[in-house]
Design a protein around this motif. Structure first.
Motif, PDB file in Angstrom:
ATOM      1  N   VAL A 184       0.838  -1.192   0.000  1.00 18.78           N
ATOM      2  CA  VAL A 184       0.000   0.000   0.000  1.00 18.78           C
ATOM      3  C   VAL A 184       0.878   1.248   0.000  1.00 18.78           C
ATOM      4  CG1 VAL A 184      -1.876  -1.193   1.164  1.00 18.78           C
ATOM      5  CG2 VAL A 184      -0.132  -0.022   2.523  1.00 18.78           C
ATOM      6  N   PRO A 185       0.323   2.418  -0.367  1.00 22.11           N
ATOM      7  CA  PRO A 185       1.106   3.654  -0.444  1.00 22.11           C
ATOM      8  C   PRO A 185       1.798   4.036   0.861  1.00 22.11           C
ATOM      9  CG  PRO A 185      -0.991   3.923  -1.561  1.00 22.11           C
ATOM     10  CD  PRO A 185      -1.045   2.608  -0.871  1.00 22.11           C
ATOM     11  N   SER A 186       1.296   3.562   1.995  1.00 22.13           N
ATOM     12  CA  SER A 186       1.941   3.880   3.278  1.00 22.13           C
ATOM     13  C   SER A 186       3.394   3.414   3.302  1.00 22.13           C
ATOM     14  CB  SER A 186       1.180   3.214   4.425  1.00 22.13           C
ATOM     15  OG  SER A 186      -0.167   3.619   4.451  1.00 22.13           O
ATOM     16  N   PHE A 187       3.664   2.320   2.583  1.00 24.52           N
ATOM     17  CA  PHE A 187       5.015   1.775   2.521  1.00 24.52           C
ATOM     18  C   PHE A 187       5.700   2.249   1.230  1.00 24.52           C
ATOM     19  CE2 PHE A 187       3.041  -1.011   5.590  1.00 24.52           C
ATOM     20  CZ  PHE A 187       4.048  -1.202   6.524  1.00 24.52           C
ATOM     21  N   SER A 188       6.006   3.527   1.222  1.00 25.62           N
ATOM     22  CA  SER A 188       6.731   4.118   0.101  1.00 25.62           C
ATOM     23  C   SER A 188       8.213   4.088   0.460  1.00 25.62           C
ATOM     24  CB  SER A 188       6.262   5.560  -0.134  1.00 25.62           C
ATOM     25  OG  SER A 188       6.982   6.145  -1.187  1.00 25.62           O
ATOM     26  N   PHE A 189       8.989   3.280  -0.278  1.00 24.13           N
ATOM     27  CA  PHE A 189      10.388   3.061   0.066  1.00 24.13           C
ATOM     28  C   PHE A 189      11.293   4.127  -0.556  1.00 24.13           C
ATOM     29  CE2 PHE A 189       9.313  -1.750   0.090  1.00 24.13           C
ATOM     30  CZ  PHE A 189       8.625  -1.584   1.279  1.00 24.13           C
ATOM     31  N   ASP A 232      14.760   3.759   0.236  1.00 20.39           N
ATOM     32  CA  ASP A 232      15.974   2.980   0.011  1.00 20.39           C
ATOM     33  C   ASP A 232      15.792   1.573   0.571  1.00 20.39           C
ATOM     34  OD1 ASP A 232      18.820   2.827  -0.827  1.00 20.39           O
ATOM     35  OD2 ASP A 232      19.140   2.460   1.316  1.00 20.39           O
ATOM     36  N   ILE A 233      16.407   0.578  -0.091  1.00 22.73           N
ATOM     37  CA  ILE A 233      16.370  -0.818   0.338  1.00 22.73           C
ATOM     38  C   ILE A 233      17.794  -1.354   0.336  1.00 22.73           C
ATOM     39  CG2 ILE A 233      15.537  -3.141  -0.172  1.00 22.73           C
ATOM     40  CD1 ILE A 233      13.147  -1.897  -1.553  1.00 22.73           C
ATOM     41  N   GLU A 234      18.158  -1.993   1.446  1.00 23.44           N
ATOM     42  CA  GLU A 234      19.514  -2.509   1.573  1.00 23.44           C
ATOM     43  C   GLU A 234      19.486  -3.827   2.342  1.00 23.44           C
ATOM     44  OE1 GLU A 234      23.918  -0.994   3.192  1.00 23.44           O
ATOM     45  OE2 GLU A 234      22.081   0.097   3.718  1.00 23.44           O
ATOM     46  N   ILE A 235      20.339  -4.768   1.936  1.00 18.11           N
ATOM     47  CA  ILE A 235      20.441  -6.062   2.603  1.00 18.11           C
ATOM     48  C   ILE A 235      21.840  -6.211   3.178  1.00 18.11           C
ATOM     49  CG2 ILE A 235      20.363  -8.571   2.346  1.00 18.11           C
ATOM     50  CD1 ILE A 235      18.339  -8.209   0.123  1.00 18.11           C
ATOM     51  N   LYS A 236      21.917  -6.468   4.502  1.00 13.27           N
ATOM     52  CA  LYS A 236      23.191  -6.688   5.174  1.00 13.27           C
ATOM     53  C   LYS A 236      23.092  -7.931   6.048  1.00 13.27           C
ATOM     54  CE  LYS A 236      24.869  -1.892   5.464  1.00 13.27           C
ATOM     55  NZ  LYS A 236      25.305  -0.807   6.393  1.00 13.27           N
ATOM     56  N   GLU A 237      23.861  -8.945   5.697  1.00 19.05           N
ATOM     57  CA  GLU A 237      23.923 -10.176   6.489  1.00 19.05           C
ATOM     58  C   GLU A 237      22.535 -10.705   6.844  1.00 19.05           C
ATOM     59  OE1 GLU A 237      26.329  -9.306   9.836  1.00 19.05           O
ATOM     60  OE2 GLU A 237      28.170  -9.038   8.673  1.00 19.05           O
ATOM     61  N   ASN A 238      21.761 -11.009   5.849  1.00 23.21           N
ATOM     62  CA  ASN A 238      20.410 -11.574   6.003  1.00 23.21           C
ATOM     63  C   ASN A 238      19.454 -10.644   6.750  1.00 23.21           C
ATOM     64  OD1 ASN A 238      21.262 -13.920   4.702  1.00 23.21           O
ATOM     65  ND2 ASN A 238      21.854 -14.896   6.627  1.00 23.21           N
ATOM     66  N   ASP A 258      10.061   6.600   2.919  1.00 22.36           N
ATOM     67  CA  ASP A 258      10.083   7.965   2.397  1.00 22.36           C
ATOM     68  C   ASP A 258       9.579   8.946   3.457  1.00 22.36           C
ATOM     69  OD1 ASP A 258       8.612  10.311   0.793  1.00 22.36           O
ATOM     70  OD2 ASP A 258      10.232   9.521  -0.451  1.00 22.36           O
ATOM     71  N   GLU A 259      10.225  10.112   3.544  1.00 20.88           N
ATOM     72  CA  GLU A 259       9.856  11.074   4.590  1.00 20.88           C
ATOM     73  C   GLU A 259       8.450  11.643   4.408  1.00 20.88           C
ATOM     74  OE1 GLU A 259      12.510  13.089   1.491  1.00 20.88           O
ATOM     75  OE2 GLU A 259      12.579  11.294   2.745  1.00 20.88           O
ATOM     76  N   ASN A 260       7.884  11.537   3.216  1.00 20.34           N
ATOM     77  CA  ASN A 260       6.534  12.043   2.959  1.00 20.34           C
ATOM     78  C   ASN A 260       5.451  10.990   3.160  1.00 20.34           C
ATOM     79  OD1 ASN A 260       7.482  14.653   2.206  1.00 20.34           O
ATOM     80  ND2 ASN A 260       8.019  13.862   0.176  1.00 20.34           N
ATOM     81  N   ALA A 261       5.861   9.787   3.523  1.00 19.05           N
ATOM     82  CA  ALA A 261       4.886   8.699   3.689  1.00 19.05           C
ATOM     83  C   ALA A 261       4.008   8.943   4.914  1.00 19.05           C
ATOM     84  CB  ALA A 261       5.602   7.360   3.825  1.00 19.05           C
ATOM     85  N   ASN A 294      12.931   5.442   9.639  1.00 17.14           N
ATOM     86  CA  ASN A 294      12.145   6.639   9.324  1.00 17.14           C
ATOM     87  C   ASN A 294      10.651   6.340   9.206  1.00 17.14           C
ATOM     88  OD1 ASN A 294      12.141   9.461   8.849  1.00 17.14           O
ATOM     89  ND2 ASN A 294      11.874   9.121   6.666  1.00 17.14           N
ATOM     90  N   ALA A 295      10.170   5.352   9.961  1.00 13.89           N
ATOM     91  CA  ALA A 295       8.733   5.043   9.938  1.00 13.89           C
ATOM     92  C   ALA A 295       7.961   6.170  10.616  1.00 13.89           C
ATOM     93  CB  ALA A 295       8.463   3.719  10.632  1.00 13.89           C
ATOM     94  N   PRO A 296       6.811   6.571  10.077  1.00 12.81           N
ATOM     95  CA  PRO A 296       6.025   7.671  10.665  1.00 12.81           C
ATOM     96  C   PRO A 296       5.452   7.344  12.042  1.00 12.81           C
ATOM     97  CG  PRO A 296       5.376   7.239   8.394  1.00 12.81           C
ATOM     98  CD  PRO A 296       6.237   6.093   8.821  1.00 12.81           C
ATOM     99  N   ILE A 297       5.302   6.054  12.354  1.00 13.44           N
ATOM    100  CA  ILE A 297       4.768   5.638  13.656  1.00 13.44           C
ATOM    101  C   ILE A 297       5.720   4.617  14.275  1.00 13.44           C
ATOM    102  CG2 ILE A 297       2.348   6.103  13.125  1.00 13.44           C
ATOM    103  CD1 ILE A 297       1.977   3.224  12.359  1.00 13.44           C
TER     104      ILE A 297
END
Length: 393
Positions: free
Chosen positions: A312-317, A319-325, A332-335, A366-369
């Motif tokens: 859903v739009p609430s989860f506007s990414f 950046d995505i990064e994977i470190k050691e599983n 996004d700051e506007n989410a 940076n989650a809004p809640i």
């Protein structure tokens, strides 16, 4: 006043019997004294009468005044209570209106949402719910036999049982129709485990119906592969009919052996059976090269019938990064994100998709809640053990 009981004659007789009194004063002095007394009486008799009247009025009016005072106090108290009640009712009405005005997209009001936002507000099975049990996942056709829906449960295994024995015994306890799915189990087949060759033997009777129609054939073959892949490390299925090698399918012909591949790298979507309010998380049949591609696909409805977008739009990414599983997602700051059921399911779709790509934990930055349903968004979140948990008695 009470009338005297003495007659005039009796009074005269009584006065005659009284001793005589002689006044030796001068008549002029007596007259002057009488004059003075007369003047003095005229000076105080009127105020005295007024005072007496005032006292009389006081005694007559005081009870009434007290009654009126008590009435006034009672009325004041009642008015105060009434005002408090009106204030309380006004606040309740205001709260109700506020709740009604804050209904989310799923039609759940604020109060209902607060009640619903509990630890049970999730679809998947997590390690804190497993205890000493063993997870079993069944792939069940939807009511239209178009997709397979994974449903998981927990069973207790003793030393004399393996996973396949428990799987077979539990098949008859499934409540597919109650869950909005097809009544598919138990299978009309005999399943046995060949631990030496790491193989599951599947034998069907001559009158089996799994070869009648493409949907029936596809669901039977795919459910076997997915059931075995989800619950074991077995990599091969051997098919027989009444003990003879192979099963005849109308569209696929005779099949004797099926290779089992591990499930993974799929994107999870929403599925809601017709006439129900239940939401399942279901993976597509397509696999993706990387998790970014899977997340991008989850933004729109897939080709599979009945599935809908889960990201859903609430989860506007951002950046995505994977470190050691560990998957690190920067929101996004506007989410804008609300604490509601839809967002809980969307987060679980992310977790299940991440699990298929070998991810152990997910961290949202940076989650809004700070919290979403039962999930603490300020900490690492473990991926589920299995999708769509349903406890079975």
């Amino acid at each position: 006043m009470k009338k005297s009981e003495w007659s005039d004659k009796q009074l005269e007789e009584l006065l005659r019997q009284m001793p005589k009194i002689h006044d030796h004063r001068n008549p002029r002095d007596i007259y002057q004294n009488l004059s003075i007394k007369k003047r003095k009486r005229s000076a105080w008799i009127i105020p005295g009468i007024a005072t007496a009247a005032a006292l009389l009025l006081f005694f007559l009016l005081v009870p009434t005044m007290f009654d009126r005072t008590e009435y006034s106090l009672d009325r004041a108290v009642q008015e105060k209570v009434s005002k408090e009640e009106q204030k309380s009712l006004s606040q309740e009405d205001s709260s109700t209106l506020k709740e009604d005005s804050t209904k989310n997209e799923t039609g759940i009001s604020g109060a209902e949402q607060k009640m619903l936002m509990t630890s049970s507000d999730k679809t998947a099975l997590y390690d804190d719910e497993l205890g000493n049990g063993t997870v079993l996942t069944y792939w069940i056709p939807d009511s239209q036999a178009q997709i397979l829906v994974p449903v998981s449960t927990v069973v207790q295994l003793d030393q004399n049982k393996n996973w396949l024995t428990a799987f077979i015994e539990t098949m008859g306890l499934l409540k597919e129709e109650e869950w909005g799915l097809s009544d598919y189990y138990p299978l009309n087949a005999t399943l046995t485990l060949d631990t030496t060759n790491n193989t599951v033997m599947v034998d069907v009777p001559n009158d089996h119906k799994y070869g009648e129609g493409s949907a029936s054939e596809t669901n039977f073959i795919d459910s076997l592969k997915k059931n075995i892949s989800s619950n074991s490390q077995v990599n091969k299925i051997m098919l027989t009919t009444n003990g003879q090698p192979g099963i005849e399918f109308g569209n696929f012909g005779e099949i004797k052996e099926i290779q089992v591949e591990s499930e993974g790298k799929h994107a999870y979507f929403f599925y809601t059976p017709d006439g129900t309010e239940t939401t399942y998380l279901v993976p597509t049949t397509d696999s993706y090269q990387n998790i970014n591609a899977a997340f991008e696909a989850m933004k729109t409805d897939p080709i599979e019938m009945g599935l809908t977008a889960s990201l859903v739009p609430s989860f506007s990414f951002k950046d995505i990064e994977i470190k050691e599983n560990k998957l690190i997602i920067t929101i996004d700051e506007n989410a804008v994100m609300e604490n509601n059921i839809e967002n809980v399911y969307s987060l679980e779709a992310i977790l299940l998709t991440a699990k298929g790509f070998g991810i152990d934990t997910v961290r949202l930055l940076n989650a809004p809640i700070n919290s979403l349903g039962p999930f603490d968004l300020t900490k690492d979140i473990k991926v589920p053990l299995a999708p769509n948990y349903r406890p079975i008695q």
